[in-house]
Motif scaffolding. Sequence first.
Motif, PDB file in Angstrom:
ATOM      1  N   LEU A   3      44.412  38.212  30.511  1.00 29.28           N
ATOM      2  CA  LEU A   3      44.390  38.308  31.963  1.00 29.28           C
ATOM      3  C   LEU A   3      45.707  37.754  32.503  1.00 29.28           C
ATOM      4  O   LEU A   3      46.117  36.650  32.118  1.00 29.28           O
ATOM      5  CB  LEU A   3      43.228  37.512  32.550  1.00 29.28           C
ATOM      6  CG  LEU A   3      41.815  37.910  32.109  1.00 29.28           C
ATOM      7  CD1 LEU A   3      41.359  37.076  30.928  1.00 29.28           C
ATOM      8  CD2 LEU A   3      40.832  37.758  33.256  1.00 29.28           C
ATOM      9  N   GLU A   5      47.639  37.011  36.108  1.00 33.56           N
ATOM     10  CA  GLU A   5      47.581  36.959  37.563  1.00 33.56           C
ATOM     11  C   GLU A   5      48.967  37.135  38.164  1.00 33.56           C
ATOM     12  O   GLU A   5      49.987  36.795  37.540  1.00 33.56           O
ATOM     13  CB  GLU A   5      47.020  35.617  38.050  1.00 33.56           C
ATOM     14  CG  GLU A   5      45.631  35.273  37.562  1.00 33.56           C
ATOM     15  CD  GLU A   5      45.642  34.421  36.299  1.00 33.56           C
ATOM     16  OE1 GLU A   5      44.648  33.701  36.052  1.00 33.56           O
ATOM     17  OE2 GLU A   5      46.655  34.460  35.566  1.00 33.56           O
ATOM     18  N   CYS A  21      44.964  40.531  39.247  1.00 37.04           N
ATOM     19  CA  CYS A  21      44.728  40.082  37.882  1.00 37.04           C
ATOM     20  C   CYS A  21      44.584  41.323  37.011  1.00 37.04           C
ATOM     21  O   CYS A  21      43.585  42.037  37.104  1.00 37.04           O
ATOM     22  CB  CYS A  21      43.474  39.224  37.814  1.00 37.04           C
ATOM     23  SG  CYS A  21      42.974  38.757  36.135  1.00 37.04           S
ATOM     24  N   THR A  22      45.595  41.565  36.204  1.00 33.66           N
ATOM     25  CA  THR A  22      45.569  42.714  35.308  1.00 33.66           C
ATOM     26  C   THR A  22      44.927  42.306  34.001  1.00 33.66           C
ATOM     27  O   THR A  22      45.313  41.303  33.394  1.00 33.66           O
ATOM     28  CB  THR A  22      46.992  43.231  35.064  1.00 33.66           C
ATOM     29  OG1 THR A  22      47.572  43.577  36.324  1.00 33.66           O
ATOM     30  CG2 THR A  22      46.963  44.454  34.168  1.00 33.66           C
ATOM     31  N   VAL A  23      43.953  43.097  33.574  1.00 33.25           N
ATOM     32  CA  VAL A  23      43.165  42.764  32.389  1.00 33.25           C
ATOM     33  C   VAL A  23      43.456  43.769  31.286  1.00 33.25           C
ATOM     34  O   VAL A  23      43.545  44.976  31.536  1.00 33.25           O
ATOM     35  CB  VAL A  23      41.668  42.785  32.725  1.00 33.25           C
ATOM     36  CG1 VAL A  23      40.849  42.321  31.529  1.00 33.25           C
ATOM     37  CG2 VAL A  23      41.363  41.907  33.930  1.00 33.25           C
ATOM     38  N   ALA A  28      37.037  45.945  32.455  1.00 35.37           N
ATOM     39  CA  ALA A  28      36.601  45.157  33.598  1.00 35.37           C
ATOM     40  C   ALA A  28      35.416  45.789  34.311  1.00 35.37           C
ATOM     41  O   ALA A  28      34.539  45.092  34.831  1.00 35.37           O
ATOM     42  CB  ALA A  28      37.759  44.962  34.571  1.00 35.37           C
ATOM     43  N   GLN A  33      33.629  39.348  36.464  1.00 32.82           N
ATOM     44  CA  GLN A  33      34.847  38.568  36.589  1.00 32.82           C
ATOM     45  C   GLN A  33      34.735  37.610  37.792  1.00 32.82           C
ATOM     46  O   GLN A  33      33.874  37.791  38.653  1.00 32.82           O
ATOM     47  CB  GLN A  33      36.090  39.443  36.787  1.00 32.82           C
ATOM     48  CG  GLN A  33      36.385  40.402  35.643  1.00 32.82           C
ATOM     49  CD  GLN A  33      35.688  41.717  35.830  1.00 32.82           C
ATOM     50  OE1 GLN A  33      35.679  42.280  36.903  1.00 32.82           O
ATOM     51  NE2 GLN A  33      35.096  42.246  34.765  1.00 32.82           N
ATOM     52  N   ARG A  70      37.839  45.273  42.764  1.00 27.14           N
ATOM     53  CA  ARG A  70      38.290  45.684  41.428  1.00 27.14           C
ATOM     54  C   ARG A  70      38.639  47.159  41.459  1.00 27.14           C
ATOM     55  O   ARG A  70      37.920  47.960  42.050  1.00 27.14           O
ATOM     56  CB  ARG A  70      37.166  45.416  40.421  1.00 27.14           C
ATOM     57  CG  ARG A  70      37.501  45.664  38.972  1.00 27.14           C
ATOM     58  CD  ARG A  70      36.344  45.211  38.083  1.00 27.14           C
ATOM     59  NE  ARG A  70      35.122  45.916  38.423  1.00 27.14           N
ATOM     60  CZ  ARG A  70      33.912  45.335  38.450  1.00 27.14           C
ATOM     61  NH1 ARG A  70      33.769  44.058  38.154  1.00 27.14           N
ATOM     62  NH2 ARG A  70      32.837  46.044  38.770  1.00 27.14           N
ATOM     63  N   THR A  76      42.042  46.250  36.998  1.00 28.63           N
ATOM     64  CA  THR A  76      42.678  45.160  37.739  1.00 28.63           C
ATOM     65  C   THR A  76      41.709  44.588  38.761  1.00 28.63           C
ATOM     66  O   THR A  76      41.013  45.328  39.461  1.00 28.63           O
ATOM     67  CB  THR A  76      43.954  45.661  38.433  1.00 28.63           C
ATOM     68  OG1 THR A  76      44.868  46.130  37.437  1.00 28.63           O
ATOM     69  CG2 THR A  76      44.613  44.555  39.241  1.00 28.63           C
ATOM     70  N   CYS A  94      42.102  33.928  37.417  1.00 34.04           N
ATOM     71  CA  CYS A  94      41.018  34.888  37.235  1.00 34.04           C
ATOM     72  C   CYS A  94      40.360  34.616  35.888  1.00 34.04           C
ATOM     73  O   CYS A  94      40.983  34.073  34.965  1.00 34.04           O
ATOM     74  CB  CYS A  94      41.502  36.325  37.339  1.00 34.04           C
ATOM     75  SG  CYS A  94      42.695  36.842  36.114  1.00 34.04           S
ATOM     76  N   ALA A  96      37.137  36.094  33.038  1.00 34.85           N
ATOM     77  CA  ALA A  96      36.336  37.240  32.619  1.00 34.85           C
ATOM     78  C   ALA A  96      35.226  36.802  31.680  1.00 34.85           C
ATOM     79  O   ALA A  96      35.387  35.863  30.899  1.00 34.85           O
ATOM     80  CB  ALA A  96      37.226  38.273  31.931  1.00 34.85           C
ATOM     81  N   GLY A 115      43.127  33.567  32.776  1.00 35.10           N
ATOM     82  CA  GLY A 115      44.550  33.809  32.890  1.00 35.10           C
ATOM     83  C   GLY A 115      45.313  32.496  33.027  1.00 35.10           C
ATOM     84  O   GLY A 115      44.711  31.411  33.028  1.00 35.10           O
TER      85      GLY A 115
END
Length: 123
Positions: A3, A5, A21-23, A28, A33, A70, A76, A94, A96, A115
């Motif tokens: 994750l 941010e 927040c890119t996962v 996701a 999350q 989301r 994201t 963030c 998960a 993250g």
Amino acid sequence: VQLVESGGGSVHAGDTLRLSCTVSGYSASSHQQGWFRQALGKEREAVADIDYHGVTKYADSVKGRSTISRDNAKNTLYLQMNNLKPEDTGMYYCAASYAASLDNGLDQREYGFWGQGTQVTVS
């Protein structure tokens, strides 16, 4: 699961920020999350969470001023915060979970992936 941010910064009271927040390594859209924050010298606290249905919950401190969302196609997570206050200052994280939905989604102990955080400073 990773994750990352972004979107933090130094802003003035009353401004708006949108954190991202890119996962990766994780879908996701199928899981729960959350966003959490930690002010200097204080414990980390919940901000908001979202389950796989898109059902959301908010901490009382941000309710009415914040929106968690989301983008499933981009994998994201977002947190938009309006009317920012100095007490919103802190590192925002963030998190998960592999759970699809959590009754205690605002409890940080429910999350296994985090993250590195993005700093928000409101003056």
